[in-house]
Design an enzyme around this catalytic site. Structure first.
Site, PDB file in Angstrom:
ATOM      1  N   LYS A 202      38.122  24.192  36.259  1.00  0.00           N
ATOM      2  CA  LYS A 202      37.972  23.523  37.556  1.00  0.00           C
ATOM      3  C   LYS A 202      39.233  23.742  38.415  1.00  0.00           C
ATOM      4  O   LYS A 202      40.159  24.394  37.979  1.00  0.00           O
ATOM      5  CB  LYS A 202      37.676  22.034  37.340  1.00  0.00           C
ATOM      6  CG  LYS A 202      36.476  21.772  36.395  1.00  0.00           C
ATOM      7  CD  LYS A 202      35.132  22.168  36.993  1.00  0.00           C
ATOM      8  CE  LYS A 202      34.010  22.365  35.999  1.00  0.00           C
ATOM      9  NZ  LYS A 202      33.545  21.184  35.303  1.00  0.00           N
TER      10      LYS A 202
HETATM   11  C1  LIG Z   1      32.588  20.425  34.354  1.00  0.00           C
HETATM   12  C2  LIG Z   1      31.418  19.634  34.769  1.00  0.00           C
HETATM   13  C3  LIG Z   1      31.145  18.345  34.279  1.00  0.00           C
HETATM   14  C4  LIG Z   1      31.847  17.705  33.122  1.00  0.00           C
HETATM   15  O1  LIG Z   1      33.178  17.741  33.116  1.00  0.00           O
HETATM   16  P1  LIG Z   1      34.039  17.746  31.752  1.00  0.00           P
HETATM   17  O2  LIG Z   1      35.387  17.418  32.288  1.00  0.00           O
HETATM   18  O3  LIG Z   1      33.939  19.117  31.176  1.00  0.00           O
HETATM   19  O4  LIG Z   1      33.500  16.692  30.856  1.00  0.00           O
HETATM   20  C5  LIG Z   1      30.088  17.639  34.823  1.00  0.00           C
HETATM   21  N1  LIG Z   1      29.313  18.166  35.784  1.00  0.00           N
HETATM   22  C6  LIG Z   1      29.508  19.406  36.248  1.00  0.00           C
HETATM   23  C7  LIG Z   1      28.605  19.920  37.310  1.00  0.00           C
HETATM   24  C8  LIG Z   1      30.548  20.190  35.745  1.00  0.00           C
HETATM   25  O5  LIG Z   1      30.713  21.437  36.210  1.00  0.00           O
END
Ligand SMILES: *Cc1c(COP(=O)(O)O)cnc(C)c1O
Length: 403
Positions: A202
């Protein structure tokens, strides 16, 4: 090669030389010396877990996205779980979400013993379609979980209108859209609660981590309770107050994010603007380069939207096989990926709810064509050029083969 505008050497899947010698991933974190120093400082301090960095990170991120409160969690998934709890989701309730997302968005509804209902997406942005949401609202509906697919905010004005008409709570899954702008307003200031993820792919990372931001004090309070066993104050506050007494007033979890990770997040947050600027540059270069390539469809951006470009998903045109383009690009050492297999088509969801193909036709059709090209702020111009060359080479080569 009759239709080729430029003739390319043989594809790597056909035994040719790959465009890149070294594999380029679709996304990757960037950790600088200043990040490492910030983490080391915490390791030398008195607080490894819930200490001053938690609050600093929460306040810095919340204020950067125009929200009053931020509550940090051990993952984005834990943050979603908590937001669903704070919204009061429970047995017998329904929440409407999109199928074109990571499974965590829908799973968090199930964690609270409520039922996720999948609305189809708009064909341009691939975000949840407000008209479809409207049709799926029942007496049991309590919340809507839009996802800002690829970093392009969902149609939040329409969704918030529906929510206020019907008394629903909107929890925006903004795992892709930290720093995105919607009608001059930052993502984070639009929904009742907004979730960000700090997984390494991210925009900013804490290793694992997530946050919910909100303008509502009551939600912030419930989020904090849920994060720490349903107990009403944390260890730092108790030590400052010199108190031994606490009360567990609801069933919560240990979903805390350590100070070590929050220090990393704070340090990363300082570079968010340059990170976003670089992603926008990469997107602009892709847009331009692929205008000439009618074998792929580039992502659409609606007026008054500045996406955060977590992903750059293209759709393969009719007549080309997505699977083949995917394999061919991987062979060129370009780390493409697919976002997402529609959640309702996963075996667990099919088995438990009896979902069939055709439930969300627009999402399913898009899924059959989608390929995410590499998109991250640490990409060099040479990396971007390699991706463009590989996509042109592969689509041209496979077309020539098909003819
Ligand atoms: C990455 C992601 C999550 C979850 O995040 P984590 O930090 O990996 O638990 C939830 N929704 C979307 C759309 C994502 O891309």
């Amino acid at each position: 090669m009759s239709t080729a505008k430029r003739s390319y050497p043989p594809l790597a899947i056909h035994g040719g030389r790959p465009v890149r010698a070294k594999f380029l991933p679709y996304g990757r974190q960037m950790v600088e010396e200043e990040d490492i120093a910030a983490v080391v400082d915490v390791l030398r301090s008195d607080w490894l877990t819930t200490g001053p960095k938690v609050k600093e990170f929460e306040e810095a991120l919340a204020s950067s996205v125009g929200a009053r409160y931020g509550v940090v969690f051990s993952s984005g998934t834990a943050a979603l779980h908590a937001a669903a709890y704070a919204a009061g989701l429970g047995p017998g309730d329904e929440a409407i979400t999109t199928s074109l997302t990571f499974a965590a968005t829908a799973n968090c509804v199930l964690y609270n013993c409520a039922i996720p209902i999948f609305a189809d997406v708009c064909s341009d942005t691939l975000n949840i379609d407000p008209e479809q949401v409207r049709q799926l609202i029942s007496a049991k509906t309590k919340a809507i979980f839009p996802v800002d697919y690829a970093g392009h905010p969902a149609d939040m004005a329409a969704l918030m209108d529906i929510a206020s008409e019907r008394g629903l709570i909107v929890i925006e899954d903004a795992a892709h859209s930290l720093g995105a702008v919607y009608n001059h307003r930052p993502v984070g200031s639009l929904a009742h609660m907004t979730m960000f993820s700090f997984h390494p792919v991210k925009h900013i990372t804490t290793g694992e981590g997530g946050m919910v931001v909100t303008n509502h004090e009551e939600f912030a309070h419930r989020l904090r309770l849920f994060r720490s066993h349903g107990i009403d104050s944390d260890a730092l506050e108790r030590r400052i107050a010199g108190q031994w007494y606490y009360e567990m007033i609801d069933l919560g979890y240990n979903y805390r994010l350590p100070d070590i990770n929050c220090a990393l997040g704070l340090s990363q947050l300082r570079r968010l603007d340059e990170n976003l600027a670089r992603r926008r540059e990469v997107a602009t270069r892709y847009d331009k380069a692929f205008r000439e390539n009618d074998s792929i469809l580039t992502p659409r951006v609606r007026p008054l939207i500045e996406p955060a470009w977590h992903l750059y998903p293209v759709r393969v045109a009719e007549g080309l096989s997505r699977a083949e383009v995917f394999r061919a690009l991987r062979a060129e050492n370009v780390g493409v990926n697919v976002h997402y297999i529609p959640v309702h088509l996963h075996p667990y969801y099919r088995r438990r709810f009896g979902y069939q193909n055709g439930t969300c036709p627009v999402a399913e059709k898009a899924y059959s064509q989608l390929i995410s090209l590499p998109m991250f702020h640490a990409m060099s111009d040479a990396d971007v050029n390699d991706v463009i060359e590989a996509v042109d080479k592969v689509t041209e080569g496979l077309r020539a083969n098909a003819n």
